[in-house]
Motif scaffolding. Structure first.
Motif, PDB file in Angstrom:
ATOM      1  N   UNK A 121       4.000  55.589 -26.303  1.00 21.08           N
ATOM      2  CA  UNK A 121       4.556  56.818 -25.504  1.00 21.08           C
ATOM      3  C   UNK A 121       3.892  56.658 -24.095  1.00 21.08           C
ATOM      4  N   UNK A 122       3.267  55.409 -24.056  1.00 20.57           N
ATOM      5  CA  UNK A 122       2.393  55.357 -22.607  1.00 20.57           C
ATOM      6  C   UNK A 122       3.446  55.122 -21.553  1.00 20.57           C
ATOM      7  N   UNK A 123       4.742  54.516 -21.642  1.00 19.63           N
ATOM      8  CA  UNK A 123       5.392  53.840 -20.534  1.00 19.63           C
ATOM      9  C   UNK A 123       7.175  54.244 -21.042  1.00 19.63           C
ATOM     10  N   UNK A 124       7.890  54.841 -19.939  1.00 15.37           N
ATOM     11  CA  UNK A 124       9.319  54.922 -20.477  1.00 15.37           C
ATOM     12  C   UNK A 124      10.095  53.972 -19.610  1.00 15.37           C
ATOM     13  N   UNK A 125      10.871  53.043 -20.429  1.00 15.88           N
ATOM     14  CA  UNK A 125      11.531  51.657 -19.584  1.00 15.88           C
ATOM     15  C   UNK A 125      12.962  52.110 -19.820  1.00 15.88           C
ATOM     16  N   UNK A 126      13.617  52.176 -18.743  1.00 14.71           N
ATOM     17  CA  UNK A 126      15.035  52.124 -18.642  1.00 14.71           C
ATOM     18  C   UNK A 126      15.713  51.028 -17.895  1.00 14.71           C
ATOM     19  N   UNK A 127      16.551  50.398 -18.645  1.00 17.13           N
ATOM     20  CA  UNK A 127      17.241  49.162 -18.100  1.00 17.13           C
ATOM     21  C   UNK A 127      18.667  49.695 -17.777  1.00 17.13           C
ATOM     22  N   UNK A 128      18.990  49.264 -16.623  1.00 13.95           N
ATOM     23  CA  UNK A 128      20.252  49.781 -15.888  1.00 13.95           C
ATOM     24  C   UNK A 128      20.914  48.537 -15.325  1.00 13.95           C
TER      25      UNK A 128
ATOM     26  N   UNK B 155      -0.887  62.276 -30.305  1.00 17.55           N
ATOM     27  CA  UNK B 155      -2.210  62.032 -29.374  1.00 17.55           C
ATOM     28  C   UNK B 155      -1.590  62.143 -27.954  1.00 17.55           C
ATOM     29  N   UNK B 156      -0.386  62.101 -27.670  1.00 17.39           N
ATOM     30  CA  UNK B 156       0.208  62.271 -26.335  1.00 17.39           C
ATOM     31  C   UNK B 156      -0.031  63.613 -26.181  1.00 17.39           C
ATOM     32  N   UNK B 157       0.101  64.443 -27.025  1.00 16.80           N
ATOM     33  CA  UNK B 157       0.145  65.822 -26.704  1.00 16.80           C
ATOM     34  C   UNK B 157      -1.454  66.456 -26.842  1.00 16.80           C
ATOM     35  N   UNK B 158      -2.361  65.791 -27.144  1.00 17.55           N
ATOM     36  CA  UNK B 158      -3.579  66.044 -27.040  1.00 17.55           C
ATOM     37  C   UNK B 158      -4.223  65.977 -25.744  1.00 17.55           C
ATOM     38  N   UNK B 159      -4.791  67.047 -25.213  1.00 18.43           N
ATOM     39  CA  UNK B 159      -5.376  67.188 -23.899  1.00 18.43           C
ATOM     40  C   UNK B 159      -6.708  67.267 -23.840  1.00 18.43           C
ATOM     41  N   UNK B 160      -7.617  66.683 -23.286  1.00 17.07           N
ATOM     42  CA  UNK B 160      -9.074  66.654 -23.265  1.00 17.07           C
ATOM     43  C   UNK B 160      -9.579  67.802 -22.588  1.00 17.07           C
ATOM     44  N   UNK B 161     -10.098  68.752 -23.150  1.00 20.53           N
ATOM     45  CA  UNK B 161     -10.887  69.801 -22.822  1.00 20.53           C
ATOM     46  C   UNK B 161     -12.369  69.748 -22.713  1.00 20.53           C
ATOM     47  N   UNK B 162     -12.844  70.677 -21.978  1.00 14.62           N
ATOM     48  CA  UNK B 162     -14.505  70.733 -22.077  1.00 14.62           C
ATOM     49  C   UNK B 162     -15.094  70.692 -23.317  1.00 14.62           C
ATOM     50  N   UNK B 163     -14.313  71.364 -24.310  1.00 15.98           N
ATOM     51  CA  UNK B 163     -14.800  71.472 -25.589  1.00 15.98           C
ATOM     52  C   UNK B 163     -14.547  70.566 -26.385  1.00 15.98           C
ATOM     53  N   UNK B 164     -13.534  69.381 -26.126  1.00 19.46           N
ATOM     54  CA  UNK B 164     -12.969  68.546 -26.820  1.00 19.46           C
ATOM     55  C   UNK B 164     -11.706  68.425 -26.831  1.00 19.46           C
ATOM     56  N   UNK B 165     -11.006  67.214 -27.853  1.00 18.62           N
ATOM     57  CA  UNK B 165      -9.734  67.024 -27.801  1.00 18.62           C
ATOM     58  C   UNK B 165      -8.853  68.292 -28.373  1.00 18.62           C
ATOM     59  N   UNK B 166      -7.542  68.751 -27.806  1.00 19.29           N
ATOM     60  CA  UNK B 166      -6.884  69.991 -28.225  1.00 19.29           C
ATOM     61  C   UNK B 166      -5.378  69.586 -28.055  1.00 19.29           C
ATOM     62  N   UNK B 167      -4.648  69.575 -28.974  1.00 24.48           N
ATOM     63  CA  UNK B 167      -3.393  69.400 -29.286  1.00 24.48           C
ATOM     64  C   UNK B 167      -2.488  70.570 -28.541  1.00 24.48           C
ATOM     65  N   UNK B 168      -1.658  70.073 -27.375  1.00 24.49           N
ATOM     66  CA  UNK B 168      -0.864  71.253 -26.864  1.00 24.49           C
ATOM     67  C   UNK B 168       0.469  71.199 -27.935  1.00 24.49           C
ATOM     68  N   UNK B 169       1.047  72.360 -28.088  1.00 27.30           N
ATOM     69  CA  UNK B 169       1.922  72.723 -28.877  1.00 27.30           C
ATOM     70  C   UNK B 169       3.068  71.612 -28.876  1.00 27.30           C
ATOM     71  N   UNK B 170       3.901  71.634 -27.632  1.00 23.92           N
ATOM     72  CA  UNK B 170       4.962  70.776 -27.645  1.00 23.92           C
ATOM     73  C   UNK B 170       5.579  70.831 -26.302  1.00 23.92           C
ATOM     74  N   UNK B 171       6.623  70.022 -26.244  1.00 25.86           N
ATOM     75  CA  UNK B 171       7.136  69.782 -24.907  1.00 25.86           C
ATOM     76  C   UNK B 171       8.916  69.878 -25.461  1.00 25.86           C
TER      77      UNK B 171
END
Length: 732
Positions: free
Chosen positions: A92-99, A287-303
């Motif tokens: 999930x690091x890179x989106x590639x679109x071929x046109x 792990x894309x949804x995980x955000x690093x906080x001061x308290x540690x990794x935290x999974x955000x709910x969703x996009x």
């Protein structure tokens, strides 16, 4: 204080649509958008890599609940290019679109460039509150081409709740665009007196740059290429390096971070390559949804709708993945403890000891136009917090972390006893304390999700079936924690309270003629005699009496409840059943994962495997093999996939975690840090798997790789490698 009663301002659900519901004017699933996320920033693009503006369109580059870019589209000689392919890297690091180019006429209308001569590759990623893009243009023709590439852009600075469909009477001030040699600055001052800024930068500088478009005149010889770099920064200053240098360095960092964040997790490989694709996507989504906080990794709910810290979602996600990555649970517990309510605040549905429901950072939250700036309106987050703390201790034996958490656990237990039990009857109930809050405050929080057999709405305060299970499990977990901390007297009291609650729950909720537990009790303690998936959580938490388990399992798995892809939220014979609804007949992967864990807990492994098989076959038909937040509950048809729900989030953390908890359910996997044992209790494999290999199973300082294989009607396991004296124990 034990006779304290908490008053709610509105105990009757409104029959009108939810005030915070996502307005559905088009189907996300039909458009199959491409999503990127890093930290508090996420982007929603179409398959061309464009951001298309329009009513009800969720596309955009969002940062901290504000849409910093609402339009970005690419034109070649005044027309949109043709899509060839649109691919997210496995991580999930890179989106590639071929046109490629369409047929292009000259000013006189004569064809001067046939289609499929110019190849355009768009590579996009997010990193540290910025979006990066590289446009690579290559000429595969036999003569030089003079092309005009145009990027049109716009920033509406809409609050996420506006994008979801809410209307506002007033907006802040848009400032004139600041146009430089190779950059444009767009800015907006909200009614909250905060200025939000979007800075776009281009390399090389465009031939023409205006407040809403950048035009590049490009000459490309046969076999040659041209490259354009674009940066979009949200609220931050522009970096010193040129965009082309910054693009490469940031991409390396983004990909390294993607690898590092998931490297803690146990990796799974199986004999089924399609399922392997689904597992890889789930791991990357998680792990894309995980955000690093001061308290540690935290999974955000969703996009796109829930890319922020939710209490319930993160707690369940951390529970689902605890066996494979305990660090997520530690981060979730730390963050929620740090944000535990300290005072009563009716406007935020906050009471001392209560665990967070949701945090928002946008203009509307800051102004109080929505109540979610720091909102506590969920009845289940608090017992789930204690449940997860107990499960984390069992998984890791990390007593030091539990010592730090103990005051927060005590505060949560106090909330359950004083504020959560609104009428003193021993059950946890909810009723919102502000008319702006959520009407229903369990995981099924739609306005019409709690009802009686005749379809009439239940009047509150409402005691949900599954929440009593969470309360029971929380007491049991707190008892185990107390013992580990030397608080034996407290542990005994909590054990006694848990057992009393189990009996009380059975007396009040069991419906013999329905073969299930009631969905809820209303404010008059009348049971909502509705067959629902909520009852499956009674198995998950262990509150169900053993003699009820077989009948409950049969009810959950019969054709009225089980669609073939999963257990429906509401059985098909119930009054408000609608397979296209959000909570009254749909199928939610995470809900099914918890039910499968519960079935396995009571020995119904084949039923758990059926759920596993159903969700796997659903994923086969879904774009990117990605399980969405939910899908419709229509019966499964041979050779067809599930009917998709139009505004379901994808990726969604607890949906991404579902395949991993289904693996745990079928293997019956648990851990004993004291004896350094990994246990498989009556392991089974679903029919679509013959072999399953787990790599990097961690227990303390020990690690092992483990293979599980079908052997006739049995399942055998053997260790492939190990570090330390960890052992594997199999019980049949």
């Amino acid at each position: 204080m034990t006779d304290l009663k908490v008053q709610s301002v509105d105990e009757t659900p409104d029959a009108s649509p939810d005030q915070f519901a996502v307005i559905s004017q088009s189907s996300l699933q039909e458009r199959r958008p491409r999503v990127l996320k890093h930290g508090d920033t996420f982007g929603v693009f179409d398959r061309n890599g464009d951001i298309l503006s329009g009513e009800g369109n969720p596309d955009g580059l969002f940062h901290r609940d504000t849409r910093h870019l609402s339009h970005l589209d690419l034109l070649i000689n005044g027309t949109h290019p043709i899509l060839l392919s649109s691919t997210l890297r496995d991580d999930n690091a890179v989106l590639t679109c071929d046109l490629t180019n369409p047929d292009l006429p000259d000013d006189a209308g004569r064809l001067f460039l046939e289609h499929d001569v110019i190849h355009i590759r768009r590579s996009k990623f997010l990193w540290r509150a910025a979006g990066y893009e590289r446009l690579l243009v290559r000429n595969f023709g036999d003569r030089p081409q003079h092309l005009t590439l145009e990027l049109r852009f716009e920033a509406d600075f809409a609050d996420l709740f506006e994008v979801r469909g809410m209307r506002r009477q007033r907006r802040g001030t848009f400032y004139p665009a600041e146009v430089g040699t190779g950059s444009v600055t767009l800015s907006y001052r909200g009614l909250d007196d905060e200025t939000r800024i979007t800075r776009l930068r281009f390399d090389p500088p465009p031939t023409r740059l205006e407040s809403r478009r950048a035009v590049f005149d490009v000459d490309v010889r046969p076999g040659q290429r041209a490259v354009i770099f674009v940066e979009i920064h949200c609220d931050g200053d522009l970096p010193q390096r040129r965009p082309r240098e910054h693009y490469l360095l940031s991409m390396v960092e983004a990909r390294r971070r993607a690898r590092q964040s998931s490297s803690r997790a146990t990796l799974i490989n199986t004999s089924n390559e399609i399922f392997n694709e689904a597992l890889r996507r789930s791991l990357s989504d998680l792990y894309m949804l995980v955000t690093d906080t001061r308290e540690g990794p935290y999974p955000y709910a969703g996009t796109p709708w829930f890319s922020t810290a939710f209490g319930r979602d993160a707690l369940i996600t951390a529970y689902q993945t605890l066996w494979m990555d305990p660090a997520l649970a530690q981060g979730v517990l730390g963050f929620l403890a740090a944000n535990q309510a300290q005072i009563e605040d009716p406007a935020a549905d906050a009471e001392p000891g209560k665990i967070l429901h949701e945090v928002r950072y946008g203009e509307m939250a800051e102004l109080g136009e929505v109540p979610f700036r720091r909102y506590y309106g969920s009845v289940d987050s608090t017992p789930l917090f204690v449940m997860l703390a107990g499960a984390y201790l069992e998984r890791t034996n990390d007593v030091q972390t539990l010592e730090k958490l103990w005051p927060h656990i005590e505060a949560a237990l106090h909330w359950q006893k004083i504020f959560g039990d609104r009428d003193g009857d021993g059950f946890l109930e909810y009723g919102r304390r502000t008319t702006e809050g959520l009407v229903n405050q369990g995981w099924k929080d739609s306005h019409d999700s709690i009802f009686h057999a005749d379809g009439s709405m239940a009047r509150g305060p409402i005691a949900l079936c599954e929440v009593q299970g969470y309360a029971f499990a929380a007491k049991q977990a707190a008892s185990r924690i107390a013992r580990s901390l030397g608080r034996v007297d407290q542990a005994i009291v909590l054990e006694t309270e848990a057992e009393a609650l189990r009996q009380q729950f059975d007396d009040a909720f069991w419906c013999e003629d329905l073969g299930t537990y009631a969905l809820a009790l209303d404010g008059e303690k009348r049971p909502c005699r509705v067959r629902s998936s909520n009852a499956g959580h009674a198995l998950f938490t262990g509150i169900a009496r053993p003699e009820r388990a077989a009948q409950l399992a049969e009810t959950l798995m019969n054709s009225a409840s089980f669609s073939g892809f999963g257990v429906r939220t509401i059985a098909s014979a119930e009054a408000r059943y609608n397979p296209m609804s959000y909570h009254n007949g749909s199928v939610w992967p995470h809900d099914n994962a918890l039910i499968a864990l519960g079935l396995a807990r009571y020995g119904f492994k084949q039923e758990a495997a059926r759920i596993f098989e159903g969700l796997f076959h659903a994923s086969v038909y879904i774009d990117l093999r990605r399980l969405p937040e939910l899908f419709c509950g229509f019966p499964r048809r041979r050779g067809q996939g599930p009917t998709l729900y139009p505004v379901a989030c994808a990726p969604q953390a607890w949906a991404a975690a579902t395949p991993f908890s289904l693996v745990q359910a079928c293997l019956g996997m648990d851990f004993d840090p004291a004896t350094k044992a990994v246990r498989l209790n009556r392991p089974v494999l679903p029919d679509f798997l013959d072999e399953l290999v787990l790599r990097n199973v961690v227990l303390g300082e020990c690690r092992l790789d483990l293979a599980v294989q079908r052997a006739g009607r049995e399942v055998a396991a053997h260790v492939l490698s190990r570090t330390g004296d960890v052992k594997v124990v199999i019980t049949n």
